[in-house]
Design a protein around this motif. Sequence first.
Motif, mmCIF file in Angstrom:
data_model
loop_
_atom_site.group_PDB
_atom_site.id
_atom_site.type_symbol
_atom_site.label_atom_id
_atom_site.label_comp_id
_atom_site.label_asym_id
_atom_site.label_seq_id
_atom_site.Cartn_x
_atom_site.Cartn_y
_atom_site.Cartn_z
ATOM 1 N N ASP A 173 7.912 7.532 -4.883
ATOM 2 C CA ASP A 173 8.976 7.352 -3.889
ATOM 3 C C ASP A 173 9.710 6.052 -4.195
ATOM 4 O OD1 ASP A 173 10.534 6.749 -1.650
ATOM 5 O OD2 ASP A 173 9.127 7.672 -0.256
ATOM 6 N N ILE A 174 10.844 6.145 -4.837
ATOM 7 C CA ILE A 174 11.575 4.972 -5.307
ATOM 8 C C ILE A 174 12.019 4.077 -4.151
ATOM 9 C CG2 ILE A 174 13.603 4.175 -6.594
ATOM 10 C CD1 ILE A 174 11.380 5.432 -8.286
ATOM 11 N N ALA A 175 12.330 4.675 -3.008
ATOM 12 C CA ALA A 175 12.782 3.881 -1.855
ATOM 13 C C ALA A 175 11.684 2.952 -1.375
ATOM 14 C CB ALA A 175 13.238 4.803 -0.728
ATOM 15 N N ASN A 176 10.454 3.449 -1.262
ATOM 16 C CA ASN A 176 9.321 2.612 -0.853
ATOM 17 C C ASN A 176 9.085 1.493 -1.854
ATOM 18 O OD1 ASN A 176 8.348 3.462 1.628
ATOM 19 N ND2 ASN A 176 7.090 5.087 0.746
ATOM 20 N N LEU A 235 0.824 -1.207 0.000
ATOM 21 C CA LEU A 235 0.000 0.000 0.000
ATOM 22 C C LEU A 235 0.859 1.258 0.000
ATOM 23 C CD1 LEU A 235 -2.775 -1.149 2.483
ATOM 24 C CD2 LEU A 235 -3.085 -0.650 0.049
ATOM 25 N N ASN A 236 1.947 1.239 0.741
ATOM 26 C CA ASN A 236 2.857 2.387 0.728
ATOM 27 C C ASN A 236 3.405 2.634 -0.670
ATOM 28 O OD1 ASN A 236 2.626 3.148 3.363
ATOM 29 N ND2 ASN A 236 4.541 2.244 4.054
ATOM 30 N N ASP A 249 4.529 -9.370 -20.920
ATOM 31 C CA ASP A 249 3.948 -8.028 -21.011
ATOM 32 C C ASP A 249 4.998 -6.977 -20.677
ATOM 33 O OD1 ASP A 249 1.482 -8.970 -21.685
ATOM 34 O OD2 ASP A 249 0.574 -8.720 -19.710
ATOM 35 N N ASN A 250 5.001 -5.916 -21.460
ATOM 36 C CA ASN A 250 5.897 -4.796 -21.190
ATOM 37 C C ASN A 250 5.125 -3.769 -20.362
ATOM 38 O OD1 ASN A 250 7.997 -2.988 -21.227
ATOM 39 N ND2 ASN A 250 7.572 -2.235 -23.289
ATOM 40 N N ILE A 251 5.291 -3.839 -19.033
ATOM 41 C CA ILE A 251 4.451 -3.031 -18.156
ATOM 42 C C ILE A 251 5.272 -2.034 -17.346
ATOM 43 C CG2 ILE A 251 2.715 -4.831 -17.945
ATOM 44 C CD1 ILE A 251 3.932 -5.165 -14.984
ATOM 45 N N THR A 252 4.579 -1.026 -16.846
ATOM 46 C CA THR A 252 5.162 -0.078 -15.908
ATOM 47 C C THR A 252 4.464 -0.268 -14.559
ATOM 48 O OG1 THR A 252 3.534 1.652 -16.362
ATOM 49 C CG2 THR A 252 5.493 1.557 -17.785
ATOM 50 N N PHE A 253 5.017 0.350 -13.533
ATOM 51 C CA PHE A 253 4.368 0.247 -12.224
ATOM 52 C C PHE A 253 3.012 0.940 -12.239
ATOM 53 C CE2 PHE A 253 3.629 1.270 -7.721
ATOM 54 C CZ PHE A 253 3.714 -0.015 -7.204
ATOM 55 N N LYS A 254 2.879 1.976 -13.065
ATOM 56 C CA LYS A 254 1.577 2.638 -13.191
ATOM 57 C C LYS A 254 0.540 1.673 -13.754
ATOM 58 C CE LYS A 254 -0.804 6.661 -15.108
ATOM 59 N NZ LYS A 254 -1.965 5.866 -15.548
ATOM 60 N N ASP A 255 0.961 0.818 -14.699
ATOM 61 C CA ASP A 255 0.048 -0.192 -15.242
ATOM 62 C C ASP A 255 -0.456 -1.111 -14.125
ATOM 63 O OD1 ASP A 255 0.381 0.698 -17.886
ATOM 64 O OD2 ASP A 255 2.145 -0.572 -18.167
#
Length: 223
Positions: A85-88, A77-78, A109-115
């Motif tokens: 926040d890359i550290a989290n 969730l954090n 799949d070519n995904i991002t964290f936003k995906d």
Amino acid sequence: MKSDLNFPGKRYIAVIGDVHGCFDSFKNLFEKIKKYDCNVYCVGDIIDRGTKSKQTIQFCIDNNIKSVIGNHEHWCLNALKQYADIANLRKWLLFGGDRTVDSYFAIDDNITFKDFRDEIISLGHYEYLSGLPLKYEINNVIISHAGIIENGDDNSIFYNFEKPKKIEGKLQIFGHVPYKEVQYIKEWYASIDTGCVYKNKLTAIIVDTIKAEITDVLDCKYI
């Protein structure tokens, strides 16, 4: 503390140890629990490390399985709330969050964290995880992830390695630290993480919430 004293309302409950995305063992264990016709709870850490966190969360939603929050849900969730926040994000991925992300997409799949964030929100899984309480109290039983300790706080209840506080008339049930077998001291605590994700087994206990006693122990080997 969430209270289920008025939840329709049986004296006996089932409580399942740390699932960690071991969905096949989870599903098989749930089938064994069904004969007891009781409400089902988890001690948290239902996600991460294992390969099927997506299926595990959906199964909890579909079967009205209630869980408390574990440190892995907290880290997830954090990361979702503060994904810039890359550290989290790195912390969560390092401790098994990468397997959770993978469970939502095909391997190529070519995904991002936003995906991933968009997907987990759209499925209602973010809402489910966000709603997990620190603890449940059902009659004379208290369920949390790591146990209530002396001088503890809201963080220690899902992340500590200490012996739990002895609470008069209550049985504490928690997981967090894996053992080969359930650790049970009557009138004190039951530690029920039996390390399924480490290829041991997933365990559930059937509990009389009035007497605060374990009446049966069920398990399913790692699948």
